[in-house]
Design a protein around this motif. Sequence first.
Motif, PDB file in Angstrom:
ATOM      1  N   UNK A 235       0.817  -1.215   0.000  1.00  0.00           N
ATOM      2  CA  UNK A 235       0.000   0.000   0.000  1.00  0.00           C
ATOM      3  C   UNK A 235       0.850   1.265   0.000  1.00  0.00           C
ATOM      4  N   UNK A 236       2.157   1.106   0.058  1.00  0.00           N
ATOM      5  CA  UNK A 236       3.053   2.261   0.032  1.00  0.00           C
ATOM      6  C   UNK A 236       3.715   2.412  -1.327  1.00  0.00           C
ATOM      7  N   UNK A 237       4.894   3.031  -1.320  1.00  0.00           N
ATOM      8  CA  UNK A 237       5.600   3.319  -2.578  1.00  0.00           C
ATOM      9  C   UNK A 237       6.077   2.019  -3.251  1.00  0.00           C
ATOM     10  N   UNK A 238       6.434   1.048  -2.438  1.00  0.00           N
ATOM     11  CA  UNK A 238       6.916  -0.213  -2.999  1.00  0.00           C
ATOM     12  C   UNK A 238       5.734  -1.094  -3.412  1.00  0.00           C
ATOM     13  N   UNK A 239       5.923  -1.801  -4.515  1.00  0.00           N
ATOM     14  CA  UNK A 239       4.853  -2.652  -5.061  1.00  0.00           C
ATOM     15  C   UNK A 239       5.292  -4.112  -4.950  1.00  0.00           C
ATOM     16  N   UNK A 240       4.879  -4.817  -3.896  1.00  0.00           N
ATOM     17  CA  UNK A 240       5.311  -6.208  -3.784  1.00  0.00           C
ATOM     18  C   UNK A 240       4.589  -7.124  -4.771  1.00  0.00           C
ATOM     19  N   UNK A 241       5.297  -8.131  -5.209  1.00  0.00           N
ATOM     20  CA  UNK A 241       4.697  -9.130  -6.098  1.00  0.00           C
ATOM     21  C   UNK A 241       4.538 -10.438  -5.326  1.00  0.00           C
ATOM     22  N   UNK A 242       3.309 -10.948  -5.390  1.00  0.00           N
ATOM     23  CA  UNK A 242       2.960 -12.222  -4.767  1.00  0.00           C
ATOM     24  C   UNK A 242       2.964 -13.234  -5.910  1.00  0.00           C
ATOM     25  N   UNK A 243       3.661 -14.344  -5.758  1.00  0.00           N
ATOM     26  CA  UNK A 243       3.681 -15.310  -6.864  1.00  0.00           C
ATOM     27  C   UNK A 243       3.806 -16.720  -6.332  1.00  0.00           C
ATOM     28  N   UNK A 244       3.402 -17.661  -7.183  1.00  0.00           N
ATOM     29  CA  UNK A 244       3.485 -19.073  -6.824  1.00  0.00           C
ATOM     30  C   UNK A 244       2.422 -19.838  -7.572  1.00  0.00           C
ATOM     31  N   UNK A 245       2.362 -21.145  -7.332  1.00  0.00           N
ATOM     32  CA  UNK A 245       1.423 -21.963  -8.097  1.00  0.00           C
ATOM     33  C   UNK A 245      -0.018 -21.739  -7.653  1.00  0.00           C
ATOM     34  N   UNK A 246      -0.941 -22.079  -8.552  1.00  0.00           N
ATOM     35  CA  UNK A 246      -2.353 -22.022  -8.202  1.00  0.00           C
ATOM     36  C   UNK A 246      -2.586 -22.935  -7.003  1.00  0.00           C
ATOM     37  N   UNK A 247      -2.161 -24.206  -7.143  1.00  0.00           N
ATOM     38  CA  UNK A 247      -2.377 -25.199  -6.074  1.00  0.00           C
ATOM     39  C   UNK A 247      -1.051 -25.734  -5.561  1.00  0.00           C
ATOM     40  N   UNK A 248      -1.069 -26.119  -4.298  1.00  0.00           N
ATOM     41  CA  UNK A 248       0.051 -26.882  -3.744  1.00  0.00           C
ATOM     42  C   UNK A 248      -0.158 -28.330  -4.193  1.00  0.00           C
ATOM     43  N   UNK A 249       0.835 -28.879  -4.895  1.00  0.00           N
ATOM     44  CA  UNK A 249       0.678 -30.237  -5.447  1.00  0.00           C
ATOM     45  C   UNK A 249       1.598 -31.239  -4.758  1.00  0.00           C
ATOM     46  N   UNK A 250       2.815 -30.795  -4.430  1.00  0.00           N
ATOM     47  CA  UNK A 250       3.790 -31.678  -3.773  1.00  0.00           C
ATOM     48  C   UNK A 250       4.870 -30.794  -3.171  1.00  0.00           C
ATOM     49  N   UNK A 251       5.689 -31.365  -2.307  1.00  0.00           N
ATOM     50  CA  UNK A 251       6.785 -30.590  -1.731  1.00  0.00           C
ATOM     51  C   UNK A 251       7.715 -30.088  -2.842  1.00  0.00           C
ATOM     52  N   UNK A 252       8.064 -30.981  -3.781  1.00  0.00           N
ATOM     53  CA  UNK A 252       9.017 -30.611  -4.847  1.00  0.00           C
ATOM     54  C   UNK A 252       8.472 -29.443  -5.658  1.00  0.00           C
ATOM     55  N   UNK A 253       7.208 -29.566  -6.053  1.00  0.00           N
ATOM     56  CA  UNK A 253       6.591 -28.517  -6.892  1.00  0.00           C
ATOM     57  C   UNK A 253       6.546 -27.190  -6.149  1.00  0.00           C
ATOM     58  N   UNK A 254       6.134 -27.222  -4.885  1.00  0.00           N
ATOM     59  CA  UNK A 254       5.981 -25.973  -4.130  1.00  0.00           C
ATOM     60  C   UNK A 254       7.343 -25.338  -3.858  1.00  0.00           C
ATOM     61  N   UNK A 255       8.314 -26.177  -3.453  1.00  0.00           N
ATOM     62  CA  UNK A 255       9.635 -25.622  -3.129  1.00  0.00           C
ATOM     63  C   UNK A 255      10.309 -25.064  -4.385  1.00  0.00           C
ATOM     64  N   UNK A 256      10.147 -25.747  -5.501  1.00  0.00           N
ATOM     65  CA  UNK A 256      10.768 -25.255  -6.739  1.00  0.00           C
ATOM     66  C   UNK A 256      10.120 -23.927  -7.160  1.00  0.00           C
ATOM     67  N   UNK A 257       8.808 -23.845  -7.005  1.00  0.00           N
ATOM     68  CA  UNK A 257       8.116 -22.590  -7.334  1.00  0.00           C
ATOM     69  C   UNK A 257       8.578 -21.468  -6.391  1.00  0.00           C
ATOM     70  N   UNK A 258       8.673 -21.780  -5.103  1.00  0.00           N
ATOM     71  CA  UNK A 258       9.067 -20.765  -4.116  1.00  0.00           C
ATOM     72  C   UNK A 258      10.483 -20.264  -4.410  1.00  0.00           C
ATOM     73  N   UNK A 259      11.366 -21.202  -4.700  1.00  0.00           N
ATOM     74  CA  UNK A 259      12.757 -20.829  -4.993  1.00  0.00           C
ATOM     75  C   UNK A 259      12.804 -19.899  -6.203  1.00  0.00           C
ATOM     76  N   UNK A 260      12.071 -20.293  -7.248  1.00  0.00           N
ATOM     77  CA  UNK A 260      12.124 -19.534  -8.500  1.00  0.00           C
ATOM     78  C   UNK A 260      11.501 -18.146  -8.345  1.00  0.00           C
TER      79      UNK A 260
END
Length: 337
Positions: free
Chosen positions: A91-116
């Motif tokens: 809500x301030x000067x900085x514009x944060x970006x929220x990103x990640x997969x639509x659904x949590x599918x597995x640890x590998x998928x979620x962690x790889x998405x989070x890392x990227x």
Amino acid sequence: MVIVMKHQASAEDIGKLVAHIEALGFKAHLSSGAERTIIGVIGDERGLEPENFALFDGVERAMRVLHPFKLASRDYHPDDTIIHINGVAVGGKNIPIIAGPCSIESREQLFEAARAVQAAGAKLLRAGAYKPRTSPYSFQGLGLKGLELLKEARDAYGLPTVTEVISPNDVTLVAQYADVLQIGARNMQNFALLNAVGETQKPVLLKRGMMSTIEELIMAAEYILAHGNARVMLCERGIRTYETATRNTFDVNAIPVLKQLTHLPVIADPSHGTGHWNLVTPIARSAIAAGADGLIVEVHPDPTQAFSDGGQSLKPEKFAQLVAQARKIAQALERTI
Ligand code: PEP
Ligand code: MN
């Protein structure tokens, strides 16, 4: 109440009226344009009669301007609300970006998405554990197991998390695992759910219903605010129109309209807003240009394998390009990403 002065009204006329308004216990808010002055009467205006003000010298007309929302309104809270989420300000000067997969599918998928997404500059991680699917036969989410994985990913990458809650009964549980409670488009007018998140102090990302007006979105936010939770972000995620070329019609108008009517941060969702990965970046750019305070973007390590919304999910390298382009637009507006 708004009082429109005649263009030949004198400073004395205006001064007398302001003194009268203040003597009644209200605040007078002057807007002096090139043509005429407009006076806003701020306070609980029940009992005030516009025609009484119209009797004063220099007044052209007086009228009630009553938005049905109060706590969400800029009249009530003129300054932008800034919501702090574990070190990330929205809500301030900085514009944060929220990103990640639509659904949590597995640890590998979620962690790889989070890392990227973190490597590309995202400040929050999104991922759904409870999925409100149109079809009961579609993947419904991993539920509690998904929340546990989300918390692990949050701790591993230091990214605050956003996840959807679809039932009032789950609010306490989801609030224990996530930093932001998402209310999805299909639940925007689930008043029991709005009240339940209103009773927490967790930030809420409230998505616009696909068949809801801007005013209905603000009224939904008003439920949360009225139940004592002031930490509400509004999300434009596209609405249903007669157009079939895209999944939804992203309503870029909603961004400045919401910014003008309310003090709450406005987040844009170009993923659901378009439904096609190759439209996500152009619409993300337009949202930043229109004044969005944040973006929420679906990113999947391998969209071809996604359990939900693969067609609108960006591959990590495309997401990195989106961030780089959005950053340039933010800079042009003296904001940062
Ligand atoms: C989502 O964020 O994955 C989602 C289901 O969004 P919406 O409620 O906007 O459709
Ligand atoms: Mn989705």
